[in-house]
Design a protein around this motif. Structure first.
Motif, short mmCIF file in Angstrom:
data_model
loop_
_atom_site.label_atom_id
_atom_site.label_comp_id
_atom_site.label_asym_id
_atom_site.label_seq_id
_atom_site.Cartn_x
_atom_site.Cartn_y
_atom_site.Cartn_z
N ARG A 15 10.58 0.18 6.40
CA ARG A 15 9.11 0.26 6.33
C ARG A 15 8.45 -0.07 7.66
O ARG A 15 7.42 0.49 8.01
CB ARG A 15 8.61 -0.70 5.26
N GLU A 34 10.76 -11.58 0.27
CA GLU A 34 10.35 -10.42 -0.51
C GLU A 34 8.87 -10.49 -0.87
O GLU A 34 8.13 -9.51 -0.76
CB GLU A 34 11.19 -10.32 -1.77
N ARG A 35 8.42 -11.66 -1.28
CA ARG A 35 7.02 -11.81 -1.67
C ARG A 35 6.09 -11.76 -0.46
O ARG A 35 5.00 -11.17 -0.52
CB ARG A 35 6.84 -13.08 -2.48
N GLU A 37 6.67 -10.22 2.35
CA GLU A 37 6.65 -8.84 2.84
C GLU A 37 5.74 -7.98 1.98
O GLU A 37 4.97 -7.16 2.49
CB GLU A 37 8.08 -8.27 2.85
N SER A 38 5.79 -8.19 0.68
CA SER A 38 4.93 -7.42 -0.22
C SER A 38 3.45 -7.72 0.02
O SER A 38 2.63 -6.80 0.12
CB SER A 38 5.31 -7.74 -1.68
#
Length: 187
Positions: A15, A34-35, A37-38
């Motif tokens: 991404r 993960e969170r 990055e989201s």
């Protein structure tokens, strides 16, 4: 890296082109990474704010936290997106910035007040609400929160300052505040 970290690193690189900056730190906690990055992807690419205001919010939070990595990574993008160079310089020097339009100035004032004062005056809130609506203000706070977390991470873990770039702030060198006119960092 364990398999979960490898999976996340591949997704981030896909991404964003590479795993750099804060992601190298956040990968130590795959769930956090993960969170983060989201939320970061939403704040940078998908929220309801126009690109130039997303970049302005990033610069303002970066300066608030003296996050040189973020500043250096986004200063050109902010100018190319339409933030006047004079406003960028004023933010870097912790002076009042003047933006080109009423909505942009209202956005700047809203961000400045919440970052500096931790509160927003009723007048500033009403003006920003009129220009951006409730969704726009919620997205603004989400973006500022994300960019604040980013600055804290970069400074705490002393993420590479991009040695080929000029230090962007007159009162910061490396990861230390300097006393104006002094030759060394403040103790």
């Amino acid at each position: 890296m364990n398999p979960r970290q490898q999976e996340l690193a591949a997704r981030i690189a896909g991404r964003r082109g590479a795993v750099r900056g804060p992601f190298r730190v956040w990968l130590h906690s795959p769930e956090m990474c993960e969170r983060a990055e989201s939320l970061g992807a939403f704040a940078r690419f998908d929220c309801g704010l126009p690109e130039h205001l997303r970049e302005l919010a990033l610069l303002m939070a970066a300066r608030n936290w003296d996050a040189q990595y973020s500043w250096n990574a986004h200063v050109r993008q902010a100018i190319e997106a339409g933030i006047p160079e004079a406003a960028v310089k004023a933010i870097a020097e912790k002076r009042e910035a003047v933006l080109d339009t009423g909505p942009d100035q209202a956005f700047y004032q809203f961000c400045r007040e919440i970052l500096d004062e931790h509160f927003v005056s009723d007048e500033t809130f009403a003006r920003a609400l009129d220009h951006f609506g409730a969704k726009g203000l919620v997205d603004t706070i989400g973006a500022l929160g994300n960019f604040t977390m980013l600055g804290m991470c970069l400074n705490t873990f002393q993420v590479d300052l991009q040695a080929d770039r000029e230090p962007p702030f007159p009162d910061i060198r490396g990861y230390e505040r300097v006393v104006p006119g002094a030759d060394r960092p403040r103790p």
